[in-house]
Structure formats: structure tokens, C-alpha cells
Scaffold this motif. Structure first.
Motif: not given
Ligand code: NAI
Ligand code: NAI
Ligand code: NAI
Ligand code: NAI
Lengths: 373, 373, 373, 373
Positions: A110-112, A348-352, A357-358
Motif C-alpha cells: 500500500t505504500t513504498a 519485489f525490487r522492481e515492484a518497489y 513512482i506511485v
């Protein structure tokens, strides 16, 4: 039957995505030539009852109302997380603690900050991680990436992307985890798809300037309810983006896009060519490259066996893939990585990075400033 | 795991369609809520070895090089036939003799006479039969049928259909069962699809006048061979058709249609509206109905949960179906009919009617005359 | 103003096409670099009054209710005929008798016999003739022809064409010259367009087999009338065709094609490539030619300065042409031929060939037999 | 010939747009029923010689190398300005001083300050002014506006527009007035079109945040030259916009958009419906409005007589308009306003508002801040 090493799957969540994961795990073995075979061990859902019913329906050996049992179960090698976003972190952290590989739905969290905790825990554990950005698995996207990487459209100059759907266009669609101020909103929900696509094709994003808007200020608190509560998340976000390679462009996340059901689309202009795509016609890629004067135009390439791994689904062109097939490809790559002990992608690193950016867009939308990354 | 009654499946053939059937039988249980569960018992292929390997890959318990064993096996309830066309009749007749239900690929057989023998045997046996005209299973085709049946486009006046692909466009594609003078040719191979579609949507065809052409007069005798043999079947057939309801139109079967990979398409003009479709964009149906002056046009309807059984694959619109999903629907309907003891559709009788039209067109193409049915 | 030699234009008919001709003659001089300048001398219409009003509106010097005066007038060099079909022959024969060049709307006449008389009279007179098959003037059609002639799509194997509109789809559209048993019907009216297109692109047609149907058996005798009279002409005709070069295909003429306003379209499959076009998107040509595996597809070529004479209308691509521009091109070629004393295209001989095919299809539709040409 | 009051036209510039204006003035009288008739009096071009030649070609009575003579000439009632942007202000101010009506090409000028001077001069003079935003004249855009104004798509929530072409995509396209730091760049040149479109359809824009980029840092100083000079203007600008009515969105101006020749396109999402359009298919408007479940989709409306003033060009649907026809409509409205003494649209004031937005975007692109208007 096959004598292959089996990999125990534990699936958390039996909703939209849970069913899609289950289908992919059931199908993948007959389509891909994998060194391992998934065994559908346990399914966890919100309640014991729903979990048992879903387990039976979807072909899992056991069902449980407690995901903690699932992530701790020795029969489980890979934990697939399709629960609402706010549950991703606790489930994933505990799964990692039990030494599991984790396959988590997008957005990672839900958050970075949360996504970073999950990423660091996974890296510390040396765990295989894959995040469900399934649209990247499309053979047509693979082709787009190859065309770009080979320099066939020159230097990428501009990216114009969006993910637009209409599932929240009606003000009477009720609140859900999707409108939860913690991690909800169009940008987090589907903006994450087009951000991951932009990164996948063009690489890092350096800066963003965003504008968010809540179109419907209130929604029913729950399905069928007369009571309405205010909406605190965005219905639509438009953003300017600067890529690390110098390209500029826009990204849009819009879940109130009347008329659209899956316009995850982009147009990329390079100095020597262009690529256009929409998930609405997921088996087509439009490509423009230079040619004889008066003979050029966008060429509509249809997916076929020349575009791996299409051939896994069908040996002949023209027999298009569907959405669920993208998930099968994702699961095939997950299992291959598991078997080979290699890294997953997107991990996960990529998704982080997507989540950062979000977050940056959300901050920019609040303060009206360009935000670096 | 589920406690459901199982239905034993015996699959003959492990090529293009064999794999597609296997995938459908594996997937269907997790997607459809069926009273029975398929058990993948035996797979028969051309050789013992290929059958064993395919059985392992596709999840069957056993493999055999002799389909006679398969059709006689007590564990098999439904025989699925995906062998080359010339084998359909012997396999099916023997399966029927053993009291099996039969699920046979299209075209039902190589001649109408053979198809009639199969149909009569099935009817005498009271067997459940289903023929693999999978394109009829598309939710968009179901919608087209509903629109026509409800009279929404008025009386159907004209049908313009084709099935055009390019898989034989290259003169170096070798001979195969598809070019066998007994039952081969573009008309038999893919013309049967568009004929079944025409009948499905408009009903009986009363008369035809056809023109066939062999574009490439010779082909290699086998893959990679330098030796060429003459081609005796059609590469393209165009036909005029008269429907029982008074509508007229054209049908085309073309396997040398450069540029086309799956243009199974039609446009239907009724007295009050029109419908257009192409399998190239299988998740879209174009519909024109009267409206306010200056506001009408073809409406591009995208498949979604409002179009059963799309919702079985995904609860949200925009997540398109692929070709393999059509086979899953076919298998779901087969199993439901098996469980309920009801008739299958399209059954052998229907497939025989298609074959009669293929035959009539072949005769007409030879003698140049209109041919009644 | 320009000092160019002027060419006197006499226009017969001030309806749909009359106005279109007038506009073309007014515009052409500023767009094309012609050796002559048209002078709009006389306009003839059904009555003196309507002719005078139209002459003033459309910029003609004089108006007359008697076309005999027009064709005899020494100020007139070219007679443009846009009167109803049944008047084409008398007007044209008299114009030729007066030594005029003739520019006649399609179809040339109501029967092949009449068209032949006109053709022979024109050839005997050595007159310049041009017939208004304006769709051939499209730069995209010129491109299609060049591609075919250069052998870029190999040998042409199949042609699938139609001209489908909806202007008679409503059974309350009244009778007019278009439904006159002498020379009326969908085939004569718009079938002639697609036949001329087929000949233009592929050359002679050797044989046809046709099927015609009257969908609406009666229509009001005149606009607004309650009285209905039977319809004796076809609403839709489907035909099989054999070309002199061996290609086969179908042609359709349909003026009751619900949803369609201008589907003059075709798909041509050659042994090495394909071309597709619809007048609905008249600035686009779809072309498929072989290429790198997995990179081919139909290329959508948009009209631009690389496609003569587009550049006459605009020096930049993307600024599309409209229907009226096709008539300007036709008039430019007419005037250029007039100035150079060269032959017109398509001339009466060509239009007669089209008419012979219309006639042959009509006979075939009656007797159910293939008809040679 | 017609006895109508004539209006003297003076045209400055005989390039791309000059020829287009000339054609429109020649054609308009035969198509529209106007109370006045344009008389093509004088054409001014860069040199005496080119002016004379162009005057002869385009049908003007006189040619001059000095526009000052033109704007002062008593025979001239309306001055049409199609010279390069930097000349707009001097020509227009002097034309206004001579009491002329002014019809000026877009963009009105090179800066907002200049455009304001022109606007104030015109308002002080009480002069009729019209600016050449011809894309607004499309019957399909008129339809879009009507649909929006009638509330048929609910409240407009989002606008996603662009004007993308490829005419500067090649780094060897030389410098011209289009790359002049004073008033040049993609944003000024074609961004003005999409800004005017956005205002036309949605009303005022309140704030912008823009990002500009020069893709090709140098270009030949002139056609064919080996000498290159740096480029100081944008090749592509992306901007976020906030409309006065609360809608948000993005605008893009891109003259280096490989593959695109005229993608002046937009998608508008309202709370109850949506509209999509691209000038690449200028005769089509895609409209989505709510309907029966499973039957909705974008309806492709094709332009026809139901969409004024299409009927002026053709009484039947399906005969599409071209780019030049838009200019004819513009000129018809100009002449009608002149005859009636009414206000023109879009007038200088409106064009100044467009220019203010261009300026605001340019400032924002420099300082990285949201800029109010
Ligand atoms: N990759 C893609 O294209 C898509 C991804 N998603 C993602 O998938 C995730 C789930 O979304 P949907 O499936 O649409 O939601 P859903 O609401 O359909 O399903 C969520 C499931 O989680 C279960 N659940 C809730 N609390 C639980 C708990 N404490 N323990 C175990 N299970 C629990 C619910 O009972 C339900 O079965 C989200 O992260 C979403 O962003 C969703 C749709 C598409
Ligand atoms: N419904 C559809 O859309 C399609 C239907 N078909 C139909 O499916 C059937 C098979 O076609 P494909 O799968 O394309 O052919 P294929 O050549 O790919 O597969 C045929 C299979 O039959 C096996 N076979 C041959 N002789 C055998 C024997 N004596 N015993 C057991 N197996 C034997 C072969 O080893 C091979 O595995 C045909 O009737 C064809 O018309 C094919 C493609 C698409
Ligand atoms: N090339 C193309 O795309 C098209 C060609 N046509 C052809 O153009 C011709 C005219 O068709 P439309 O213009 O649509 O018909 P229309 O009915 O709009 O116009 C016919 C005109 O002829 C006039 N007319 C009738 N009797 C006359 C007489 N005795 N003397 C002088 N004028 C007379 C009428 O007053 C009317 O102005 C036909 O041959 C038709 O097939 C029509 C439409 C499109
Ligand atoms: N509305 C639209 O869609 C379009 C508008 N434009 C606008 O039209 C204007 C002209 O552009 P183009 O026609 O493309 O340029 P162009 O370069 O083709 O033509 C400009 C013309 O102005 C003439 N000229 C230059 N100096 C002159 C002077 N001192 N006196 C008289 N004439 C002079 C040149 O000789 C040339 O004939 C620009 O403002 C441009 O933005 C251009 C293209 C499309």
C-alpha cells in the motif's frame, strides 16, 4: 503421473485473482515443458468455509481460514498472495520468515515504505519473488521490448501511456479495499500496471508531475448499502514523466473511464520508428518503421508462434491468447525460476520501484511540484 | 479432492488439437461448476512411444499406440477424437460399438456418406455426440445468435461469410492429410467452420453454387522433401448460398489467403439491423441497430461477464478470452450434457448436415450447377 | 484572368451528381496545372425554372429546360451527363452527333445493347468519352494498381469485392429511376462500381454466376405516397466471378445493406501478398507483403503526396481527401485528355464492358447458370 | 452571373495554406447558399513574380509582391493572411487600420502579447475576425460539441488530447519559420490546434504544467544546406491541464511523432459517456453512452447529411469529406458572418486565449511549475 519433482503451492485469496492463479497452476503443466510440477496444496481464504469450498472447486488438497497456517506449512514451497493489498505485507513477511518463495499480486503493497520492507526482507532471505504484473507477459509486449532493445525504432523519444477502465465510473460502486485511503485509488490499482509497463519497455523514470482527481466524492459504504462515505482516493491521475534515457511522456490511471474496459495502452515514438499497443486488442502490435516512400504505415502484427511463448498455447497463428493465458505464462516463468534457482522477474525490487513512482506521483499531485526519484 | 463423480476421458491424437483438448479437460473443472470431474485416463497416438510421452506431458494416466485399446477400455466414458480426418470414422464406429460417448473433431469425416454412417450409428446407439466446431462457443457468437433470434435485426436478408487463412499460401507447404483427395481441401478443412457458423446463426441452407480453384498445382510430398506431387484439392472455394429462410449470400473457404491468419468472419444484414464479426478480433461483435438520426453506427461490443459463459473465466470485462478458452467452453458443455444425459450440440447429425453442404459445393464446383440440399 | 484556352462545359442534370460535377469544374483550375480552363456555359435540367436556378447557384452562364439546346450549342465543347440513366443514350447520341466530347455518369446506360450503341457511335465520331467511375481516381486505388502491376503481391489469386450501402434498406424509400425495371436495381446502380473496380485492378472477367434477390417486394410509387407498387429489380446480388487471368472470387451489390453507407470494398489475395480496401476509409490502403518472420502484418498506408495526384490537393500527408476530390481528379483527367486529344479512361468501351457483365449477371440470376462473356 | 453582392478577397501568402484558402473561396459559392459571392481580387506573395504566377494559377485578378498595397486596396473587403507567423501582426494591424475584415491563419501570432495587440486593435476597429482553426469545422466535431452540451455524456471529467505529426521527425528537415525561436516550435505550430479543440469542446483552461523537449538539437539552416544550426524550440511538449469546469487531462504537441501524419485526437470521458476522435479518420466519431447490459460499446458514427453542413457537400452519407472541405466550411461561415455583420468564430479573442495557453505552457516548461491562466 509425470514423475517430475512437485512444487507445493499455497494460495492466499480465492477471489478474482485467486481463481486466475489457480487456473494457471492447473493448466501450466500441460502447456509448458517445465522441470517441476505444481501441486495445489493449500488455499487460504477469509473464512474457513469459503476456503474449503474454494479449495474443492479449484482443486486444492486443503482449505484454511488462517493464512498463517498456510505460510508455515511444510508442504508449501511457493506462497501465492492474492489477498487485498493491505494484507500483502504481513502475509509476505511471514511467508519469507518460513523460507518460502513468494508470488504476490500487484501492487506489492500500500505504500513504498511497506514495499521496501518487503523487498529488503526478501533479499535478506534470498527468496525467489515474482509480482503479478501479468501484462508484461504478453508475447506482443515481448516483441515490443525486442524491437526497442534492438534499436529498430531508434532512440525512444516519447511515451504516452494509460491504463483506463470503467469499473468505478458509476458513483454507486461501493467502497472496497480499492478505495481504502491506505494504498487505494486508481493510480495504485491500475496506474501500477502502466508504470510497470513503461519501466519494462523504457527503463527508469527520473521525475514525475501529477494531477489527481476524485470524480465521485462519495460512494456506498458497502454493496447495496444506502449509507455513503466520502472517497479519499483518486479516480483519475494524469502525470508527466521524464525517463532516465531522456524520453518524456505522460501516464494516466483512470478507473472512471467511461466506455473503456481495458485500455492499458501506449504509443512509443522513437527517432526512427514507433510502436502502439492496447490491451483491448492484446494480440496485436502496431509497428511503424521507415520504408519506401508512400509504402510505410503502421503494420498490425498479430501474435503467433513466431512470438514466444505463444507456441506453447498453439502451434498455429491466428488462434489468439486471452487474459488468463498471460497468467499461465507468469506462472511458467515463476516455476522455471524456482526449479533453476534463478531470480524472478518482475521481482519485489522492481515492484518497489513501481511503488516509489506511485508514491512520488501521489506527493506531486498534492504539492503540485515535479518530484524526482 | 472434490468428491465429484469422475468421467473417464480417452483422447485419440496428440497433435495441435489433441493438446488443445487435453488443456481444456485439465482447466475446465476449476472454471466451470460441473456435476462431474473429468479423469484423464488414456491417450492414444500414432506410436506407443509418442503416446507415452504425450500422456506424461498432458497429464493422462496411460498412453497407447493402439486406439482400439482405448475405445474398448472400461475406464473410458468419453472418446475424444483428434486424429486425422480419415481415421474419424473407424475410431468413432468402434467407440460407439463399445457404448462410449464421442467427442470428435471437425470435419466429422471425409465424405457425407461416411458422416451419415457415423451419425446413424450414434443415433442407433443413443450416444452423446459433440463435434469440435469450437468457434460457435464464443460468447460473442452466442450474443449474435440471441440478437438474431430476438428479431433485433429484423429478417435476415444476407450473409457474407468466409474462413480465410494463409497456412497453405506457400507452395512449399507439403502434402498432409489436409491435401488428401479423400476429404481434404480448404473447403472441407475450414469451409466446414464457416458453414457451421452460417447454419448456427441462420439455419438450413437450401442450395449452393460453388467455384473451386487449386492455386498451387504441386507440393512437396512430405516435409523437407524435394519430390513434389500434384495437388488434387481446392486452395480456395467461393460459393453462392440460399438459406431456407430466404436469405442469400456467399461463403468462402481459403487457405491461401495471404495476410490472413484467422479471418473466420461474416457480415449479416437484416431488414432492421446488421452484425459483423471476425475471429481475428474474437472478443468484439459489431452491431448496428436503428436509432436517432445521425447517431447510429456499428457499435463495437466487447466481451464481458454480460455474455455467458465469459464470467466463468473472469468476473470483470476487458480481460479477453483466447482460442483455447473456446475449447474449454466446448468441453464444459460436453461434460454437462454427459452428466445430465442430454443431447450434445453440435452433434453428429448437425455435423453431417455441414458435410452435406461441403459435398454439395464440391459437386457444384465440378459441374457448374446450382445444387439443392 | 489566366489567358488559358477555355473549354465550354454543358452540364445536363443538377441533382446529386450534377452539383458534384459543377463543383469539380469550378475547383479543378486552382488545383491542377491544366493547359485549358473550363468555362461553365450551360446547365440543362428537367425544367426551365430549375435549370435557371441551378445555373445561378452553380455558376453557369445560362440555364435551359431543354438538353437538346445544350448539346447543339456551339459554346459547349464537353457535354457532362448526370441525368437519370434512361436519358443517357438519347442525350449522348445527340451530343456525339454535334461533335461534342462526352463525360457521362455511370452506369453508361440501362442495357448492354444501349451501351454498345453509344460506344459505337462515340468511336465512329472519334469523340473523347469518359464515364464517371470516380472511385477509380482515388490515389489509394492507383497505388493498389501499381502494386499489382509490379507483381508485388505475386499472381492475383482471389478477389472478394462488394459495394454495399443502405439507401434502399427501408421499404418506404419510394420508387425512382433507380428501381425502373429498365436499367435499375442494385447491381446496375452500384454493382457497376465494384465491377469497374475489379476490371481496373485485375482485368477482364470471363464468366459469372449470380443470385439476385428483391428483399422489399413493394415500395411507395413516389415520395410521400400511400400507394405502393411492386419492385421488379434486385435489392442485393451476389455473384461468383472468374477472371481472365485465372483468379476467382465474388462480387456483391447491395443497396439494402443495413449499417453500411459506402462499403465499396475488396480484398485481393495474390500468391505473395494481399491488398484490402474500403471506400469507408478511402484514405487508407492495407497491404501485406512477406517479411521477417513474426514482423509481417497488414500495413495501413495513408494517402499523401507520395500518391499522385494527392499532392495537387495538399503538399502534406495526413490531410485526407474527400469524395468530391475524386470527382475533381476525374475532371482534371478529362480536361487533360481533351487538351491533348488523347483517349479518356474509363471510356465508353470500358463502361460497355462493365455493362455486359451487369447484363450477364442479370441473365445468370434468372436462369441459374454460369454465363460466359 | 449570380447577381449577388460580391465581397473582395485579398489573400496574403500562396503556400500550403494560401492555395487551400484560394480553393475554398473558389468552391464555396457552388456549395453553400450564401448571400454574398467572393471575388478573388488580389494575391500578395513574397515576390512580385511569385505573386503574379500564383494569382494566375489560383484565379485572382491581380498579384503583388507588396502586401501593403493589398491591405490598402479599396477592392478588398476581407484580408486573408496565410503568410508566416511573424508577419501576421504587421499585416493584420495594417489591414485593420484600413477597415478590413481579417481572416488569419493560426497561430494568431508568435506571442500572447502580440496576439493581444491584434485582438485589441480588432475590437477597437469593430472588425470581423476569424482564425483558421479549421479542424473545429468538421461536422463530427460539431456533433461532439452538441453531445457534450446536451449533457449526453454527463459531466466532462477527463480530456486526453494530442496533435501528433511526423513532419519534423527527420533531423534533416531544415529550419524554417516553424523553428524560429520567436513563435515557433511544435507547441505553437500544432499544439495550438489541440488547445483550440479542447477549449471548443470543454471551455476555459485554468492551469497547465508542461514539459518540453528538443529531440533533434540541430537542423540544416536551409533546404539542402550542409550547415546546421541549433534548434531552440520544442519538438514535443506534454502538458497537464485543468479546465474551468473541473475536468483534468493531458495535451500533447508532437511534430516528431514517427508514424503519425495527423493524429489530432482526443478522448473525452464524462460521468455518463465518452467520445473519441482522431483527425486520421475525420469522418468518424466514436461515442459511448449507457445502454442495455452487454450491448454497449463505442458506436462508430460516420459523417452524413444528418451532420450539418455535410449536406452542403453531398446529399448522401458515406461520401466522406476531406481536409480541404473543412476550409470551405470555414470560409462559408466567414462570408456568412461578413454578410450578416455578425461576429466570427473563432475570432481573435479566442485565438488570443489559445495563445495565452501556449505561452503559459512554454513558461511552465521552463520553470517546472504549474501556471495559472
Ligand atoms: N494482476 C492483475 O491484473 C490483477 C491483480 N489484482 C490484485 O489481486 C489482489 C486481489 O484482488 P481481487 O482478486 O480482485 O480481489 P477479490 O476481492 O476478488 O479477492 C480477494 C480475496 O482475498 C480474500 N481475503 C480477504 N481477507 C483475507 C484473509 N484475511 N485471508 C485470506 N484471504 C483473504 C477474500 O475472501 C477474497 O477471496 C489485489 O492485490 C489486486 O490488486 C486484482 C485484479 C487484477
Ligand atoms: N476445431 C478446430 O479449430 C481445429 C480442428 N482440427 C481438426 O483436428 C483433427 C486433427 O488435426 P490436427 O490436430 O491439426 O492434426 P495433427 O497432425 O497436429 O495431429 C494429429 C494427431 O493424430 C495422431 N495420429 C495419427 N494417426 C493416429 C492413429 N492411428 N492413432 C492415434 N493417433 C494418430 C498424430 O500422431 C497426431 O498426434 C483434424 O480432424 C482437424 O480437422 C485441427 C485444427 C483446428
Ligand atoms: N459516380 C457516382 O458515384 C454516382 C453516380 N450517379 C449517377 O448520376 C446520374 C444521376 O444520379 P443522381 O444525380 O443521383 O440523380 P438525381 O435525381 O439527384 O439528379 C438527376 C437530375 O437530372 C435531372 N433531369 C431529369 N430529367 C431531365 C431532363 N429531361 N433533362 C435534364 N435534366 C433532367 C433532374 O432534374 C435532376 O436534377 C445517374 O446516372 C446515377 O447513376 C449518382 C450518384 C453517384
Ligand atoms: N490551419 C491549418 O491547418 C494550417 C495552418 N497553417 C498556417 O498557415 C500559415 C502559413 O503556413 P504555410 O502555408 O504552411 O507556409 P508556406 O511556407 O507554405 O507559405 C507561406 C507563404 O507566405 C509567403 N510569404 C512569405 N513572406 C511574405 C511576404 N512578406 N508577403 C507575402 N507573402 C509572403 C510565402 O511566399 C509563401 O507563399 C502559418 O501561419 C501556419 O501556421 C499552415 C498549415 C496548416
Amino acid at each position: 503421473m509425470s514423475g517430475k519433482k512437485t512444487v507445493g503451492i499455497g494460495l492466499v485469496g480465492a477471489g478474482f485473482m485467486g481463481r486466475c492463479h489457480a487456473n494457471a497452476f492447473r493448466s501450466v503443466g500441460g502447456l509448458f515443458d517445465l522441470p517441476v510440477a505444481p501441486a495445489l496444496e493449500i488455499l487460504a481464504d477469509a473464512t474457513e468455509q469459503s476456503a474449503r469450498r474454494a479449495a474443492a472447486e479449484l482443486g486444492f488438497n486443503r482449505g484454511t481460514g488462517d493464512w498463517r497456517l498456510l505460510v508455515a506449512d511444510p508442504a508449501v514451497d511457493i506462497v501465492a498472495v492474492t489477498a487485498p493489498n493491505a494484507l500483502h505485507e504481513p502475509i509476505v513477511l511471514e511467508a519469507l520468515a518460513h523460507g518460502k518463495a513468494v508470488y504476490c499480486e500487484k501492487p506489492l503493497s500500500t505504500t513504498a515504505a511497506s514495499a521496501l520492507r518487503m523487498t529488503e526482507a526478501a533479499e535478506a532471505a534470498g527468496a525467489l519473488t515474482v509480482v503479478g504484473f501479468n501484462f508484461l507477459r504478453n508475447p506482443m509486449i515481448r516483441l515490443a521490448r525486442e524491437i526497442i532493445d534492438a534499436g529498430e525504432i531508434g532512440e525512444v523519444a516519447s511515451f504516452r501511456g494509460r491504463h483506463a477502465e470503467n469499473y468505478m465510473a458509476d458513483p454507486n460502486v461501493p467502497h472496497s479495499f480499492r478505495t481504502d485511503p491506505a494504498g487505494g485509488g486508481a493510480l495504485a490499482d491500475i496506474g501500477s500496471h502502466v508504470i510497470s509497463m513503461a519501466r519494462h519497455l523504457l527503463g527508469p523514470i527520473d521525475g514525475v508531475s501529477a494531477e489527481s482527481r476524485t470524480i465521485h466524492s462519495s460512494r456506498p459504504v458497502s454493496p447495496g448499502s444506502d449509507k455513503r462515505a466520502p472517497v479519499e482516493v483518486d479516480d483519475v491521475t494524469h502525470a508527466l514523466v521524464r525517463f532516465g534515457n531522456g524520453a518524456t511522456g505522460t501516464l494516466e490511471a483512470n478507473w472512471a473511464a467511461t466506455g473503456r474496459t481495458m485500455d492499458l495502452s501506449f504509443e512509443i515514438a522513437g527517432t526512427r520508428g514507433a510502436i502502439a499497443f492496447s490491451q483491448e486488442r492484446m494480440n496485436e502490435l502496431l509497428v511503424w518503421t521507415p520504408g519506401r516512400d508512400g509504402r510505410t504505415g503502421f503494420t498490425r502484427i498479430e501474435s503467433g508462434p513466431a512470438h514466444p511463448p505463444y507456441g506453447r498455447f498453439c502451434p498455429a497463428p491466428g488462434h489468439h491468447l486471452g487474459f488468463n493465458d498471460l497468467k499461465v505464462i507468469e506462472v511458467a516463468e515463476l516455476l522455471a525460476a524456482f526449479a533453476q534457482g534463478s531470480k524472478g522477474y518482475p521481482d519485489f525490487r522492481e515492484a518497489y520501484e513501481v511503488q516509489r513512482i506511485v508514491d512520488a506521483m501521489q506527493r506531486s499531485a498534492k504539492n503540485g511540484l515535479w518530484t524526482g526519484l
